[in-house]
Design a protein around this motif. Structure first.
Motif, PDB file in Angstrom:
ATOM      1  N   ALA A 213       5.938 -37.210  14.242  1.00 15.06           N
ATOM      2  CA  ALA A 213       5.598 -36.281  13.437  1.00 15.06           C
ATOM      3  C   ALA A 213       4.525 -35.226  14.003  1.00 15.06           C
ATOM      4  CB  ALA A 213       5.248 -36.807  12.147  1.00 15.06           C
ATOM      5  N   GLN A 214       3.532 -35.988  14.667  1.00 16.44           N
ATOM      6  CA  GLN A 214       2.362 -35.161  15.504  1.00 16.44           C
ATOM      7  C   GLN A 214       2.938 -34.629  16.600  1.00 16.44           C
ATOM      8  OE1 GLN A 214      -0.028 -38.562  16.114  1.00 16.44           O
ATOM      9  NE2 GLN A 214      -1.051 -38.606  13.902  1.00 16.44           N
ATOM     10  N   GLN A 215       3.670 -35.281  17.336  1.00 13.95           N
ATOM     11  CA  GLN A 215       4.215 -34.686  18.591  1.00 13.95           C
ATOM     12  C   GLN A 215       4.994 -33.376  18.259  1.00 13.95           C
ATOM     13  OE1 GLN A 215       5.793 -38.261  19.931  1.00 13.95           O
ATOM     14  NE2 GLN A 215       4.040 -38.905  21.178  1.00 13.95           N
ATOM     15  N   ILE A 216       6.032 -33.498  17.362  1.00 10.75           N
ATOM     16  CA  ILE A 216       6.959 -32.746  17.227  1.00 10.75           C
ATOM     17  C   ILE A 216       6.174 -31.328  16.460  1.00 10.75           C
ATOM     18  CG2 ILE A 216       7.717 -32.854  14.568  1.00 10.75           C
ATOM     19  CD1 ILE A 216      10.675 -33.383  16.157  1.00 10.75           C
ATOM     20  N   GLN A 217       5.318 -31.400  15.994  1.00 10.19           N
ATOM     21  CA  GLN A 217       4.599 -30.230  15.451  1.00 10.19           C
ATOM     22  C   GLN A 217       3.996 -29.689  16.431  1.00 10.19           C
ATOM     23  OE1 GLN A 217       1.410 -31.291  12.963  1.00 10.19           O
ATOM     24  NE2 GLN A 217       1.467 -29.500  11.671  1.00 10.19           N
ATOM     25  N   GLN A 218       3.371 -30.226  17.634  1.00  9.96           N
ATOM     26  CA  GLN A 218       2.596 -29.495  18.952  1.00  9.96           C
ATOM     27  C   GLN A 218       3.959 -28.864  19.594  1.00  9.96           C
ATOM     28  OE1 GLN A 218       0.889 -32.706  20.943  1.00  9.96           O
ATOM     29  NE2 GLN A 218      -0.835 -32.735  19.243  1.00  9.96           N
ATOM     30  N   PHE A 219       5.019 -29.804  19.633  1.00 11.93           N
ATOM     31  CA  PHE A 219       6.050 -29.237  20.633  1.00 11.93           C
ATOM     32  C   PHE A 219       6.902 -27.891  19.724  1.00 11.93           C
ATOM     33  CE2 PHE A 219      10.997 -28.987  21.214  1.00 11.93           C
ATOM     34  CZ  PHE A 219      11.164 -29.028  22.818  1.00 11.93           C
ATOM     35  N   ALA A 221       5.606 -25.705  18.147  1.00 12.97           N
ATOM     36  CA  ALA A 221       4.595 -24.384  18.228  1.00 12.97           C
ATOM     37  C   ALA A 221       4.674 -23.779  19.576  1.00 12.97           C
ATOM     38  CB  ALA A 221       3.048 -24.923  17.772  1.00 12.97           C
ATOM     39  N   HIS A 222       5.315 -24.279  20.463  1.00 12.80           N
ATOM     40  CA  HIS A 222       5.249 -23.702  21.900  1.00 12.80           C
ATOM     41  C   HIS A 222       6.464 -22.991  22.020  1.00 12.80           C
ATOM     42  CE1 HIS A 222       2.335 -26.654  23.295  1.00 12.80           C
ATOM     43  NE2 HIS A 222       2.387 -25.765  24.417  1.00 12.80           N
ATOM     44  N   PHE A 223       7.511 -22.744  20.932  1.00 12.58           N
ATOM     45  CA  PHE A 223       8.694 -21.991  21.390  1.00 12.58           C
ATOM     46  C   PHE A 223       8.751 -21.031  20.463  1.00 12.58           C
ATOM     47  CE2 PHE A 223       8.992 -26.186  23.226  1.00 12.58           C
ATOM     48  CZ  PHE A 223       9.510 -25.844  24.463  1.00 12.58           C
ATOM     49  N   GLU A 224       9.746 -19.933  20.764  1.00  6.22           N
ATOM     50  CA  GLU A 224      10.020 -18.770  19.957  1.00  6.22           C
ATOM     51  C   GLU A 224      10.979 -19.225  19.025  1.00  6.22           C
ATOM     52  OE1 GLU A 224      11.045 -16.519  23.260  1.00  6.22           O
ATOM     53  OE2 GLU A 224       9.635 -14.879  22.981  1.00  6.22           O
ATOM     54  N   PHE A 241      12.278 -32.151  10.221  1.00  6.94           N
ATOM     55  CA  PHE A 241      12.921 -30.695  10.458  1.00  6.94           C
ATOM     56  C   PHE A 241      11.883 -29.779   9.541  1.00  6.94           C
ATOM     57  CE2 PHE A 241      15.241 -27.397   7.969  1.00  6.94           C
ATOM     58  CZ  PHE A 241      15.390 -26.649   8.875  1.00  6.94           C
ATOM     59  N   ASP A 242      11.262 -30.627   8.361  1.00  7.85           N
ATOM     60  CA  ASP A 242      10.316 -29.669   7.634  1.00  7.85           C
ATOM     61  C   ASP A 242       9.168 -29.542   8.347  1.00  7.85           C
ATOM     62  OD1 ASP A 242       9.878 -28.858   4.973  1.00  7.85           O
ATOM     63  OD2 ASP A 242       8.499 -30.547   4.747  1.00  7.85           O
ATOM     64  N   ILE A 243       8.444 -30.384   9.004  1.00  7.94           N
ATOM     65  CA  ILE A 243       7.401 -30.325   9.777  1.00  7.94           C
ATOM     66  C   ILE A 243       7.575 -29.216  10.637  1.00  7.94           C
ATOM     67  CG2 ILE A 243       6.032 -31.163  11.678  1.00  7.94           C
ATOM     68  CD1 ILE A 243       6.331 -33.659  10.190  1.00  7.94           C
ATOM     69  N   CYS A 244       8.858 -29.150  11.431  1.00  4.79           N
ATOM     70  CA  CYS A 244       9.252 -28.134  12.423  1.00  4.79           C
ATOM     71  C   CYS A 244       8.934 -26.605  11.712  1.00  4.79           C
ATOM     72  CB  CYS A 244      10.241 -28.265  13.328  1.00  4.79           C
ATOM     73  SG  CYS A 244      10.351 -29.913  14.503  1.00  4.79           S
ATOM     74  N   LYS A 245       9.832 -26.665  10.806  1.00  4.75           N
ATOM     75  CA  LYS A 245      10.104 -25.494   9.985  1.00  4.75           C
ATOM     76  C   LYS A 245       8.808 -24.819   9.676  1.00  4.75           C
ATOM     77  CE  LYS A 245      13.163 -22.573   8.284  1.00  4.75           C
ATOM     78  NZ  LYS A 245      14.064 -21.749   9.004  1.00  4.75           N
ATOM     79  N   LYS A 246       7.932 -25.601   9.003  1.00  6.19           N
ATOM     80  CA  LYS A 246       6.719 -25.169   8.699  1.00  6.19           C
ATOM     81  C   LYS A 246       5.610 -24.880   9.688  1.00  6.19           C
ATOM     82  CE  LYS A 246       6.121 -27.645   4.506  1.00  6.19           C
ATOM     83  NZ  LYS A 246       6.163 -29.223   3.897  1.00  6.19           N
ATOM     84  N   THR A 247       5.722 -25.356  10.922  1.00  4.98           N
ATOM     85  CA  THR A 247       5.143 -25.037  12.136  1.00  4.98           C
ATOM     86  C   THR A 247       5.655 -23.718  12.702  1.00  4.98           C
ATOM     87  OG1 THR A 247       4.795 -27.340  12.268  1.00  4.98           O
ATOM     88  CG2 THR A 247       4.060 -25.774  14.327  1.00  4.98           C
ATOM     89  N   ASN A 248       6.902 -23.710  12.751  1.00  4.78           N
ATOM     90  CA  ASN A 248       7.699 -22.643  13.561  1.00  4.78           C
ATOM     91  C   ASN A 248       8.949 -22.054  12.454  1.00  4.78           C
ATOM     92  OD1 ASN A 248       9.116 -20.949  14.853  1.00  4.78           O
ATOM     93  ND2 ASN A 248       8.708 -21.804  16.912  1.00  4.78           N
ATOM     94  N   ILE A 271      13.608 -21.374  24.058  1.00  6.27           N
ATOM     95  CA  ILE A 271      13.921 -22.291  23.098  1.00  6.27           C
ATOM     96  C   ILE A 271      13.384 -23.628  23.410  1.00  6.27           C
ATOM     97  CG2 ILE A 271      16.165 -23.006  21.987  1.00  6.27           C
ATOM     98  CD1 ILE A 271      17.481 -20.464  22.785  1.00  6.27           C
ATOM     99  N   GLY A 272      13.320 -24.528  22.248  1.00  7.03           N
ATOM    100  CA  GLY A 272      12.912 -25.784  22.236  1.00  7.03           C
ATOM    101  C   GLY A 272      13.920 -26.658  21.413  1.00  7.03           C
ATOM    102  N   ILE A 273      14.557 -27.582  22.133  1.00 11.77           N
ATOM    103  CA  ILE A 273      15.366 -28.511  21.451  1.00 11.77           C
ATOM    104  C   ILE A 273      14.704 -29.787  20.917  1.00 11.77           C
ATOM    105  CG2 ILE A 273      17.574 -29.726  21.435  1.00 11.77           C
ATOM    106  CD1 ILE A 273      18.359 -27.753  23.840  1.00 11.77           C
ATOM    107  N   CYS A 274      14.864 -30.389  19.889  1.00 10.15           N
ATOM    108  CA  CYS A 274      14.215 -31.679  19.232  1.00 10.15           C
ATOM    109  C   CYS A 274      15.141 -32.297  18.433  1.00 10.15           C
ATOM    110  CB  CYS A 274      12.907 -31.518  18.937  1.00 10.15           C
ATOM    111  SG  CYS A 274      12.454 -30.251  17.671  1.00 10.15           S
TER     112      CYS A 274
END
Ligand code: SF4
Length: 298
Positions: A213-219, A221-224, A241-248, A271-274
């Protein structure tokens, strides 16, 4: 084809199967290589693409109802684990179990079982913060002979009898922030009744889920744009997914490469893929290849 897309599309190196899922899949592959008659109780992984790959190798997914009718067969128990009843049915029906329960889940089952055996004397309650009906939760409840109480969210706190002590555990793949909110709310209720010491809890969310969860949040934030790859039934997938969506906010959920058609992709996009702990790396690599084709043809 140009390789200009190579550094514009990046797969998160921390995404993909966790150790528990890797072990279950390797165990299935090992048995299937020896002898193709292997059943699996429930979906071995919450990812349709990976399920199709394994069923093509001969793995047969069965329901708990079908399991009860089965005799003299070999059945794999997936990483989520099972309640004691499943082991009892296996003994009665001469079923050989190949037990791939994740060690983290197994430890939690043992802890809950031991606590259940000891706490019966002082009339305490065992609370499980988890998704009602989820396979892991069913396995954990089985350790309490169905006396445990499932708390799916703060709204379920009314199920607790605050005149009795409570011990709270969490399903291993739960959202840590929600778990902390539930802990705080229950503690508040006991405090208000001057029974603070009646409440205890354990940190039982899997470390790989917390780190992911911590790593994916940082990841994210890096991409468009972020393409999040997961099966729709994966609770860990929905959480990450929820964490990613809130971050980006430009994060898109897909389960297969066909769904890439729905996403607006521009030539210059970074683009980042996770994905989830149940998403195979081969699927994320396929998504990357398909994105390269889309971008190079645009
Ligand atoms: S998320 Fe953690 S507890 Fe669950 S299967 Fe993976 S390693 Fe095991």
């Amino acid at each position: 084809m140009s390789d200009s897309t190579n550094n514009k599309i990046v797969i998160d190196k921390h995404s993909g199967f966790c150790s528990g899922v890797i072990n279950a899949i390797k165990t299935a592959e090992m048995w299937l290589a020896k002898e193709p008659a292997l059943y699996c109780l429930g979906d071995i992984v919450h990812n349709n693409e990976e399920l199709q790959r394994l069923t093509a190798m001969g793995l047969q997914i069965i329901s708990h109802e079908e399991f009860k009718q089965l005799h003299h067969a070999r059945v794999l128990i997936r990483a989520h684990g099972e309640p004691p009843e499943t082991y009892q049915i296996a003994r009665q029906n001469d079923i050989e179990l190949v037990d791939a329960t994740c060690k983290v889940v197994l430890n939690l089952q043992k802890t809950i079982h031991q606590f259940y055996k000891s706490q019966q004397f002082n009339h305490g309650q065992i609370l499980i913060f988890g998704k009602e009906g989820h396979a892991e939760v069913v396995g954990l409840l089985g350790q309490t002979a169905q006396h445990g109480i499932v708390i799916s969210s703060i709204q379920d706190i009314h199920k607790i009898d605050f005149s009795r002590p409570s011990m709270l555990y969490s399903q291993t793949t739960q959202n840590i922030s929600e778990y902390q909110e539930v802990i705080a709310k229950i503690q508040e209720k006991y405090d208000a009744l001057n029974r603070s010491e009646y409440f205890s809890y354990a940190h039982t969310i899997c470390h790989s889920v917390i780190h992911r969860a911590q790593q994916i949040q940082q990841f994210a934030a890096h991409f468009e744009k972020v393409i999040f790859v997961s099966g729709e039934k994966s609770s860990n997938g929905l959480y990450l997914f929820d964490i990613c969506k809130k971050t980006n906010p430009h994060t898109f959920f897909i389960s297969n490469i066909e769904q890439l058609k729905e996403i607006p992709i521009r030539n210059e996009d970074h683009i980042g893929i996770c994905g989830a702990t149940s998403t195979p790396m081969w699927l994320m690599e396929l998504v990357k290849k398909q994105l390269e084709i889309i971008i190079n043809n645009s």
